[in-house]
Scaffold this active site. Structure first.
Site, PDB file in Angstrom:
ATOM      1  N   ASP A  16       1.058  -1.216   0.143  1.00  0.00           N
ATOM      2  CA  ASP A  16      -0.064   0.031  -0.045  1.00  0.00           C
ATOM      3  C   ASP A  16       0.940   1.162   0.009  1.00  0.00           C
ATOM      4  OD1 ASP A  16      -2.323   1.816   0.389  1.00  0.00           O
ATOM      5  OD2 ASP A  16      -1.597   1.838   2.176  1.00  0.00           O
ATOM      6  N   ASP A  18      -0.179   5.044   1.036  1.00  0.00           N
ATOM      7  CA  ASP A  18      -0.268   6.193   2.103  1.00  0.00           C
ATOM      8  C   ASP A  18      -0.394   5.482   3.401  1.00  0.00           C
ATOM      9  OD1 ASP A  18      -0.951   8.734   0.428  1.00  0.00           O
ATOM     10  OD2 ASP A  18      -2.164   7.179  -0.213  1.00  0.00           O
TER      11      ASP A  18
END
Length: 220
Positions: A16, A18
């Protein structure tokens, strides 16, 4: 919960973005906070609910009367593109990513491609060879579609991949895809319970590639 590194090896790592390899918390919460306040939402209660998901999914789930999720998501996206102040890499992330062969990892983010590129640049992280963004899937996290696609782009099975995540929506997506999951806790103001490996940041981590081409996590 565990902080012991897995002894197994993997064909690829899927990250991922953020909260996992970069910290965009201040920027995202400034933009989303203003939007939530303008629609009469309880900002403090709302903000924790929007992390890790596509903007359009967050707005659609609210079911606000008279609100067009597509139009509002576009407004928020532009606000986030314009505001990258304070976007920085998670400690050690740049060096850790550099230790992984470029054909062995991908970013799998709920952010649209324009925002992903903007934040990666702001954090000083080189764009990877493989990336999955909001536009690439019909249903966002916690649906596993994104991680299944990420694994396909790298050319591996999800069961042979390690997913790095920071929020529950992403953890559930990784689990549903059949991957192992590691949870990055650097941006957690309120930790959540998980049986997965927990990693504060990447400063004492590196990657080892075995002769068979498989990857393992190692402490420096």
């Amino acid at each position: 919960m565990s902080d012991s590194l897995p002894q197994k090896t993997y064909d690829a790592f899927l990250f991922d973005m953020d909260g996992t390899i970069l910290n965009s918390l201040a920027s995202a919460e400034r933009v989303w906070g203003r939007w939530a306040a303008s629609h009469g939402l309880d900002v403090e209660k709302f903000l924790p609910t929007m992390h890790g998901k596509r903007g359009i999914d967050t707005i659609t789930e609210l079911n606000l009367p008279g609100v067009d999720p597509v139009a509002e998501a576009a407004i928020i996206l532009q606000g986030e593109i314009d505001d990258v102040e304070g976007v920085v890499p998670i400690p050690g992330a740049i060096e850790f990513l550099a230790s992984i062969p470029p054909e062995k990892w991908a970013i799998v983010t709920s952010s649209p491609i324009t925002l992903a590129k903007r934040r990666l640049a702001a954090a000083g992280i080189t764009e990877p060879r493989f990336i999955v963004t909001a536009e690439d899937v019909k249903v966002g996290k916690p649906n596993p579609q994104c991680y299944i696609l990420g694994a396909e782009r790298v050319g591996v099975s999800t069961s042979q991949a390690l997913v790095f995540e920071d929020v529950m929506a992403g953890v559930k997506a990784g689990e549903a895809a059949g991957a192992d999951v590691a949870v990055i806790t650097h941006t957690h103001a309120h930790p959540f319970e998980t049986n997965h490996l927990k990693i504060a940041d990447y400063r004492d981590l590196t990657t080892h590639m075995n002769p068979d081409g498989r990857l393992s996590l190692q402490r420096k």
